[in-house]
Motif scaffolding. Structure first.
Motif: not given
Lengths: 328, 328, 328, 328
Positions: A12-16, A24-26, A63-75, A102-107
């Protein structure tokens, strides 16, 4: 070539945004379903450069599907913008036998992924994760729907006190370049006016509109302002202008800020994340690369990354008109 | 004299708080139960001066127990601070055959009520309505519990994004003179530090504490700051100080603002409001005046208005210590 | 003897309740603060018997203060009711050098703890965790406040549809032996009637009351029923009775069920849990045993476990009266 | 003919859903915007037959966009199924100079509207309001998105207690003929299995699936069951079957019930309602009749009422597959 994929990495990258964990779970579970391995990369491209990896299986994402943020952290990574940085990243992926990313993020994150592919031919697939909904190739980005509900809940609360005191509130919501959050929450929050970067209303028209609505007997008002709106330099100058140019108003400002990025994802965002994760992994398995998965006309579709980056999402003009009619 | 009461008036004054509507409902229904009339006064003392009254019966208050704000609206009245203003108010009450007044509000509103009683001998009874919990004579003011939950929910959301990005967040909560909201939500939100007006932590100790917690491996932190805290002139100066004196922190500020005043009241506030309304009306019926109803040791108790105004609520020192232990 | 304590164990037992995780966190962090070790026991007394232990430090309990349920899991243990079971448990504690045990749970769990202490002289301390609020020696049990808000939120939703359709709803809430949840949520939810085990209203009085409220023009009604209420054998028989004995009602039943046990704890429950954990650990460190910590008159107090078990909490009679007045 | 429209009526019919008030508000304000009059009809077709009308202007609909239920109330009308009933209704509309009717409701309500138009040539326009999402011609019905979030929130709470106790929960959600709610909330709630009327899983496959997921180490499970599922006659029989045929499970049932119909509408439902109201009124003004407005590919589109009634919405097969993959 498609047959070669035995191991994927996800970051995960950029603003969460809410829904990133569900994505991530999927990704991880779709890998498990297809009997391929999956590695989680910590802190986006930073972790890619440092080889900060973790093997993940179906149980790692319980147990992460309902959690905000990202367990992989972002930067945000400056080093990944250098060739050296990207070479380190590539080395770590190869050493770990990773066949696709797989990159989860924005532009910005997608631009990084595209350059990475162009340099090393490494298969990449994007999942649009940002609350701003400003990415071409998907009607909804991950987190947008959740952020809308968070904002509307806050507007509802502010309206309670606004109408108890006959006050005018300027409420700033996120959206540096795009008014999607402002437009939707303005309509849903019953705002008298909505100020967005895409449309220059002009100070005078705002004052006119407020005066008009006051004449119809309205004693309290909400104006929703997108961060990126250009009318005033910022929302506090907007307040000063109204203080000086309109009589009898008790004007307050509320900047909703970072709480818009958090919270348990809505049902919509969790389902969207689950679908996107499946599509991203299976597209890589089919040998595709350099695409972003997106929701178009209720279906999962692929858009080339360069189009997703360059394409401009447009503000829904119909919604602007609905907003005008509603503040009759 | 107690037998004379056949009609009461109720008003809300000062900053609104969740539970005010539930208290209005309770006052009106308790009147109905005892077969006395009830009048609602709009916009606090302003409406008293203008005679902006409305007859209310049990049906008038249907469907409001779960609504934030106040259906009677609230205002701050300069004119009520003048003898002329109060005379007008008294005239309207007499002309409308009102025999007693229930004032839902804070310190300032009670001061007005007390002066009004001293000048005209008019029976008054106070219900403490403010989110700040800074009124002597009650363990909880109306709206405090709801505001706590609103703030904690926002902190939870901000923590999602804080921990995804390893950030330090300063979160400003309401409480101009009192740190009750900051202290409770700081503990409940798992804050590393809590800055309150009652305790001068000092900038250096704050920096020490943050550095210490970072050494234990914490990469993100929440500091809850009460509006009235005196460490920095304001929360943005606090951020600047840390930016300049601490390395490697990505510092953000979030000012929660007016949404803390709104929203559906919590169960606790609805029950408290219902109990306070009954106690206020029945105390007036018993011939009592110049009291505030309050919750003390789980029971409804009366405190003389002058004591309620002058008395100083103290911060819970045990809770300060708990906060220290929890951020171990 | 007090000096001997160098290691504590903590477990959760019986039905889970929101705030248990916050209490575990507090126990663990208070141990860390006092430089003593802490062990978490899984699945209550079951895990004690099996030696299912885990060392815990301040980091182990990060990010759990806002989570419902219990990370240590809970269970009801038949084997702990046998001497053999308790001997196994004691052996595990001794082998692990544990000097004291904190039990988070209800009546049944405390009975187990007391017997365990009587047999082995092992120091035990109780923290009352149950949503039912039916434990003597504390004004609030952990989870009660959260459950109240969950129930009230559900009642608000049901009222939306009840009043749109002019329906009568019987809503069953938890509380097998105690009407605390029903009484508080009934008042806060604006219920016309509240049926609790402590008070036998009688079917006829219920019908009378509903007919009376209908005559005042009310077309929809909410009746909150505690699980343990004895009027009807169960809530569906209640519905049948009204269907057969009252005309023109469209009666529906809603059993809120287990969602009442979950969800993020309220601010109140998180603060309470934090205070209770500190008090429990520090009381053990002071050499005390066989007590339950509780909230009495806003302060942390100790109640002997046998009293906590035998003592009967009483329903708040003032609240029953408030409920009557409010449904005027 | 279109020019003739000077006055519209609006009613809500059938089961209520969140967003109906927002749709009423939009219809009324769009009328005001176009300078035509608007009448609200109480209790659906019942009120039409009785002439239970109320003039509405922009102010009548203030403060309702965020309220669940319907301020116009809803009902099912037997009399409207008779020719006599419909004649009375027509007479009232003509006497009040109403030129067109907006019906907010589901299949049954649209059938009534269509027959009414066929008999009297009276212009009608439908807005799909039901939480079940089972209406052809729109990707989303009003209230569906809100209900999804309500259900997911309940599942999250139940999972807290399920995982604390290693339990298996059957959770029944609404959807008599359609599994849309079950399918979406099952995916978003992380359910192990989802039972829907559209797909007959069979008891044995359910048991197999649960056994398989248990073998992977899962100790608690959630199964989401649509009301209309045909596996067991009802959810309690399902529980009995598992109790008798599977060992070691502690099975619980939770029927979410009517709270699924209430609550403040989500941002999505408020925006959708606002758009639908505008489209419905403006379509009538353009001389159109016998259509339902709907959301298709993110745009407002018209579908002939007879098609909307007869057409069958299909379950999203892709989502079924995603659900399978996620419970890997």
């Amino acid at each position: 070539m498609p047959k070669l994929i035995k191991k994927l990495a996800v970051l995960t990258s950029g603003g969460d945004s809410p829904g990133m964990n569900a994505a991530i779970r999927s990704v991880v579970r779709t890998c498990a379903y297809h009997n391929i391995q999956c590695i989680g990369v910590y802190r986006g491209y930073e972790g890619l450069i440092e080889g900060d990896f973790k093997e993940m299986d179906a149980r790692s994402v319980r147990g992460i599907i309902n959690k905000g943020g990202t367990i992989l952290k972002s930067a945000r990574s400056k080093e990944f913008r250098t060739k050296e940085g990207r070479q380190k990243a590539h080395k770590h992926l190869i050493e770990n036998n990773v066949d696709g990313l797989v990159v989860i993020g924005g532009d910005g994150s997608f631009t990084g992924a595209l350059i990475f592919n162009q340099e090393f031919g490494f298969p990449v697939m994007g999942i649009p994760g940002t609350i701003d909904n400003d990415i071409f190739g998907t009607s909804h980005t991950l987190g947008f729907d959740t952020a809308l509900n968070t904002v509307v809940d806050a507007i509802d609360k502010i309206r309670d006190t606004a109408s108890s005191h006959n006050r005018l509130f300027f409420i700033e919501v996120m959206g540096r370049d795009a008014g999607h959050i402002a437009l939707n929450t303005g309509v849903a929050g019953g705002a008298e006016e909505i100020l967005i970067p895409e449309e220059d209303l002009g100070m005078e028209r705002l004052v006119d509109s407020l005066n008009r609505s006051r004449k119809t007997g309205k004693t309290s008002s909400i104006v929703v302002v997108a961060e990126g709106d250009k009318i005033g330099k910022n929302i506090f100058e907007l307040k000063d202008y109204v203080d000086q140019n309109m009589e009898g108003y008790d004007v307050r400002v509320s900047v909703l800020g970072h709480m818009q990025r958090g919270g348990p994802p809505s049902c919509f965002d969790r389902v969207l994340a689950s679908r996107m994760g499946v599509k991203a992994v299976e597209s890589l398995l089919e040998g595709k690369t350099n695409f972003m998965v997106g929701l178009l006309n209720s279906k999962m579709e692929l858009t080339p990354l360069d189009k997703a980056i360059k394409g401009k999402t447009k503000i829904n003009l119909e919604l602007l008109r609905v907003s005008d009619i509603m503040s009759t």
